[in-house]
Enzyme design. Structure first.
Site, PDB file in Angstrom:
ATOM      1  N   GLN A   1     -16.027   1.968  -6.510  1.00  0.00           N
ATOM      2  CA  GLN A   1     -16.462   0.724  -7.154  1.00  0.00           C
ATOM      3  C   GLN A   1     -17.150   1.023  -8.491  1.00  0.00           C
ATOM      4  OE1 GLN A   1     -15.664  -2.280  -5.943  1.00  0.00           O
ATOM      5  NE2 GLN A   1     -16.641  -3.331  -7.631  1.00  0.00           N
TER       6      GLN A   1
ATOM      7  N   ASP B   1      -6.395   1.125  -7.027  1.00  0.00           N
ATOM      8  CA  ASP B   1      -6.819   0.331  -8.187  1.00  0.00           C
ATOM      9  C   ASP B   1      -5.814   0.442  -9.339  1.00  0.00           C
ATOM     10  OD1 ASP B   1      -9.285  -1.074  -7.950  1.00  0.00           O
ATOM     11  OD2 ASP B   1     -10.410   0.809  -7.997  1.00  0.00           O
TER      12      ASP B   1
ATOM     13  N   LYS C   1     -14.258  -6.517   0.207  1.00  0.00           N
ATOM     14  CA  LYS C   1     -13.069  -5.670   0.398  1.00  0.00           C
ATOM     15  C   LYS C   1     -12.991  -5.194   1.852  1.00  0.00           C
ATOM     16  CE  LYS C   1     -12.908  -4.432  -4.438  1.00  0.00           C
ATOM     17  NZ  LYS C   1     -13.453  -3.612  -5.521  1.00  0.00           N
TER      18      LYS C   1
HETATM   19  N1  GUN Z   1     -15.517  -3.182 -10.546  1.00  0.00           N
HETATM   20  C1  GUN Z   1     -15.155  -4.428 -10.951  1.00  0.00           C
HETATM   21  N2  GUN Z   1     -13.850  -4.629 -10.670  1.00  0.00           N
HETATM   22  C2  GUN Z   1     -13.397  -3.504 -10.081  1.00  0.00           C
HETATM   23  C3  GUN Z   1     -12.146  -3.122  -9.554  1.00  0.00           C
HETATM   24  O1  GUN Z   1     -11.159  -3.851  -9.579  1.00  0.00           O
HETATM   25  N3  GUN Z   1     -12.081  -1.876  -9.010  1.00  0.00           N
HETATM   26  C4  GUN Z   1     -13.146  -1.040  -8.991  1.00  0.00           C
HETATM   27  N4  GUN Z   1     -12.972   0.183  -8.453  1.00  0.00           N
HETATM   28  N5  GUN Z   1     -14.320  -1.362  -9.467  1.00  0.00           N
HETATM   29  C5  GUN Z   1     -14.447  -2.592 -10.012  1.00  0.00           C
END
Ligand code: GUN
Length: 278
Positions: free
Chosen positions: A93, A116, A49
Site C-alpha cells: 500500500q 497493481d 481489500k
Molecule cells: N495507494 C493508493 N492507491 C493505491 C493502489 O492502487 N495501490 C497501492 N499499492 N497503493 C495505493
C-alpha cells in the site's frame, strides 16, 4: 440530465463472476497486502481489500509493519513473498514513509505477482499493448464504459491528470480501444478549451470540484476518478457533480463510481495471477 454509471452495481456483477470462477477453480487465490505505518486512509483501503478478498473466497494475508521498519526489511519481506508459491498476488500500500524508496519497492515485487501493475515491466507491457495485468483504476473505467455500451472507438478521450497510477495508463488503455487521446495537466494552456472537446472526459486530478460545468460539452461522458475528503468529512470527486450532471450524458458518482471498480479489478488481477501460477 445525465444517466448514472454505477460502479457499485457493475462491481457487484464482477465480484459475482470472480466468486463463481474461484469456486470452480478449486484453489483460493491468495493476496498478500503490506501496510507500513499507521496512515488512516491506507488502513481503510487495506481493510477494504481484505474484505473484498473474503467476499469472493480469496485468502488475504496482511503484513502490518511499523513506520520505522526501513527499506531493507521491507525488501526482505517482499523477497520472501515472491518465492512463496502459496502467495499469488503482492500489494504494498502506498504511500510509504519518506525513508523508503517507492520505486525500489515497486521494482522488487515479482512482475508475475504485481497485481497493481506498477512494476516497470508491467507498465512497459501496457505501453506495448501486451499487458499481463491491467492497472486497476483505468481497467475499472474501461469495464464501466463497456458495461454501459459506450464505445471509445474514434472518440476523443480527454484525461485530466498524468499520474503513473491513473492518468498515463488510462490514456494507454483508451488508445488501445482506438480512441483519440489528449492528456492534460496543471501546466496545460486553455484547459477548459480542451476539456470541452472531450466526448469522454476522465478527471484524475485530486482536487474537489475541479471540473466545472463550463469545462464540459453538452452530452459528454464524464468519469470522475477523484476521491477527495472534504473538511466536513464527506467524500467528493474531482467533478462539480450536480452542475456537470445537467450537461453530461453519463456521469460516475463519488462514492459509488470508479472506486468499487478499482477494487474489483484488483481481485480480477489476483485471480489471473493465481490461474497463471498453476
Ligand atoms: N495507494 C493508493 N492507491 C493505491 C493502489 O492502487 N495501490 C497501492 N499499492 N497503493 C495505493
Amino acid at each position: 440530465m445525465a444517466q448514472i454509471l454505477s460502479g457499485t452495481a457493475v462491481a457487484a456483477k464482477v465480484l459475482e463472476r470472480i466468486a463463481d470462477e474461484t469456486k470452480r477453480g478449486g484453489i483460493a487465490p491468495t493476496l498478500a497486502v503490506i501496510i507500513v505505518g499507521g496512515d488512516p486512509a491506507s488502513r481503510v483501503y487495506v481493510d477494504n481489500k481484505k474484505k473484498d478478498c473474503a467476499r469472493v473466497g480469496f485468502h488475504s494475508l496482511e503484513y502490518a509493519l511499523p513506520a520505522d521498519v526501513g527499506q531493507t526489511k521491507l525488501l526482505a519481506l517482499i523477497e520472501t513473498l515472491n518465492s512463496d508459491p502459496r502467495v499469488h498476488g503482492i500489494l504494498c500500500q502506498m504511500p510509504l514513509p519518506r525513508d523508503i524508496d517507492e520505486r525500489a519497492v515497486t521494482r522488487a515485487i515479482s512482475p508475475a505477482k504485481d497485481v497493481d501493475a506498477f512494476h516497470p515491466e508491467n507498465v512497459g507491457r501496457i505501453l506495448l499493448g501486451d499487458p499481463v495485468f491491467l492497472p486497476c483504476t483505468p481497467a475499472g473505467v474501461m469495464e464501466l464504459l463497456a458495461e454501459a455500451g459506450i464505445s471509445l472507438e474514434g472518440r476523443h478521450v480527454v484525461v485530466v491528470g498524468r499520474s503513473s497510477i491513473v492518468g498515463k495508463p488510462m490514456a494507454m488503455l483508451a488508445l488501445g480501444a482506438n480512441a483519440t487521446v489528449t492528456i492534460c495537466h496543471s501546466k496545460t494552456a486553455d484547459l477548459a478549451g480542451i476539456t470541452r472537446q472531450a466526448d469522454v472526459l476522465v478527471a484524475a486530478v485530486g482536487r474537489a470540484n475541479f471540473i466545472t460545468a463550463d469545462m464540459v460539452r453538452e452530452g459528454a461522458v464524464v468519469i470522475d476518478v477523484g476521491i477527495n475528503r472534504l473538511e466536513n468529512g464527506k467524500l467528493r470527486g474531482d467533478v462539480d457533480y450536480e452542475a456537470v450532471a445537467e450537461k453530461a450524458s453519463w456521469i460516475t458518482p463519488v462514492p459509488g463510481g470508479v472506486g468499487p471498480m478499482t477494487r474489483a479489478m484488483l481481485l480480477q488481477n489476483t485471480l489471473a495471477a493465481a490461474a497463471a501460477s498453476i
